[in-house]
Scaffold this motif. Structure first.
Motif, mmCIF file in Angstrom:
data_model
loop_
_atom_site.group_PDB
_atom_site.id
_atom_site.type_symbol
_atom_site.label_atom_id
_atom_site.label_comp_id
_atom_site.label_asym_id
_atom_site.label_seq_id
_atom_site.Cartn_x
_atom_site.Cartn_y
_atom_site.Cartn_z
ATOM 1 N N ASP A 103 38.854 31.122 38.635
ATOM 2 C CA ASP A 103 39.862 32.003 39.404
ATOM 3 C C ASP A 103 40.159 31.403 40.546
ATOM 4 O O ASP A 103 41.512 31.474 41.040
ATOM 5 N N VAL A 104 38.878 31.380 41.309
ATOM 6 C CA VAL A 104 39.331 31.001 42.576
ATOM 7 C C VAL A 104 40.124 29.506 42.768
ATOM 8 O O VAL A 104 40.931 29.230 43.501
ATOM 9 N N GLU A 117 30.681 39.104 42.562
ATOM 10 C CA GLU A 117 30.043 40.251 42.836
ATOM 11 C C GLU A 117 30.918 41.290 42.587
ATOM 12 O O GLU A 117 30.496 42.611 42.008
ATOM 13 N N LEU A 118 32.340 41.287 43.262
ATOM 14 C CA LEU A 118 33.012 42.424 43.141
ATOM 15 C C LEU A 118 33.294 42.828 41.478
ATOM 16 O O LEU A 118 33.328 44.035 41.155
ATOM 17 N N ARG A 119 33.630 41.786 40.630
ATOM 18 C CA ARG A 119 33.646 42.093 39.301
ATOM 19 C C ARG A 119 32.763 42.634 38.523
ATOM 20 O O ARG A 119 32.672 43.328 37.740
ATOM 21 N N ARG A 127 42.140 41.089 39.950
ATOM 22 C CA ARG A 127 42.764 39.883 39.212
ATOM 23 C C ARG A 127 43.615 39.071 40.114
ATOM 24 O O ARG A 127 43.624 39.191 41.059
ATOM 25 N N LEU A 128 43.910 37.979 39.406
ATOM 26 C CA LEU A 128 44.597 36.989 40.422
ATOM 27 C C LEU A 128 45.946 37.253 40.787
ATOM 28 O O LEU A 128 46.072 37.125 42.297
ATOM 29 N N ASP A 129 46.620 38.305 40.319
ATOM 30 C CA ASP A 129 47.914 38.566 41.076
ATOM 31 C C ASP A 129 47.517 39.537 42.352
ATOM 32 O O ASP A 129 48.134 39.552 43.289
ATOM 33 N N TYR A 160 46.549 39.417 48.739
ATOM 34 C CA TYR A 160 45.720 39.512 49.790
ATOM 35 C C TYR A 160 45.548 37.957 50.465
ATOM 36 O O TYR A 160 45.557 37.733 51.736
ATOM 37 N N ALA A 161 45.695 36.647 49.613
ATOM 38 C CA ALA A 161 45.783 35.514 50.023
ATOM 39 C C ALA A 161 47.067 35.188 51.119
ATOM 40 O O ALA A 161 46.925 34.563 51.887
#
Length: 220
Positions: free
Chosen positions: A113-114, A141-143, A150-152, A157-158
């Protein structure tokens, strides 16, 4: 200036200045006698950078020496910023012990995902970057805590992070010489994290209070 004046100007004790010289972090002054030396503005800048790296950046003497060597080799602002960025500690979440197979699956999913996020943002970042590893671990760790990232959501944030990065680099671009640029880079990269986190928390507090308009904003 003499070493005592250099100490007063920079706030670095004479003993520390001598220690930095022995460790190869600070160049020697111009010898004026058998036991005396003159120091100039370049020594002042160097000491400020050493203080920034060790105090603000939290680097060891060995790591500081490596950064200074990289800064000295740098032939552009970009290479100086890269040297500083890669040297500073990377925030990485610590994973609790667990089933190795499950941990490997979670790590692989987060890494994928990253990588997809970086591609979607068109970021020119190699997979070997320590920041890629840090983000992968944090996302994993968040998951683990069932946080819905999720990616969206990450992309939103990105985009914000991208805007902040542009502001950071615009600020650093005002410094032309390498020592001043390196010092500014440490300040921006090391201190901007806590600063941005506090701004984020203030904004969160504001939003929470706006949902309870009857609350006194000056209440404890």
């Amino acid at each position: 200036m003499k070493i005592s004046e250099l100490s007063r100007t920079t706030g670095v004790p004479v003993a520390s200045i001598k220690y930095f010289r022995r460790q190869g972090l600070l160049p020697a002054g111009r010898a004026t006698a058998a036991t005396l030396a003159e120091y100039g503005e370049e020594h002042v800048q160097r000491l400020r950078l050493i203080k920034a790296l060790t105090t603000l950046g939290g680097l060891s003497i060995a790591a500081t020496r490596d950064v200074l060597a990289a800064v000295d080799r740098s032939d552009s602002a970009d290479s100086t910023l890269k040297a500083i960025s890669y040297a500073l500690p990377v925030p990485v979440a610590q994973a609790p012990a667990g089933d190795e197979e499950r941990e490997a699956e979670a790590e692989a999913a987060a890494a994928a995902d990253v990588a997809e996020l970086i591609a979607a943002m068109d970021w020119r970042v190699p997979s070997t970057s320590p920041h890629v590893h840090g983000l992968t671990t944090a996302l994993r760790e968040l998951r683990r805590l069932d946080a819905d990232y999720r990616l969206d959501r990450l992309a939103v944030y990105a985009e914000l992070a991208k805007a902040v990065a542009r502001l950071d680099l615009e600020r650093a671009a005002a410094f032309d010489d390498s020592p001043a640029l390196a010092e500014q880079a440490v300040v921006v990269l090391a201190l901007s994290g806590p600063l941005l986190e506090l701004l984020r928390r203030l904004a969160q507090e504001d939003q929470v209070r706006r949902r309870s308009p009857e609350e006194d904003p000056d209440a404890g």
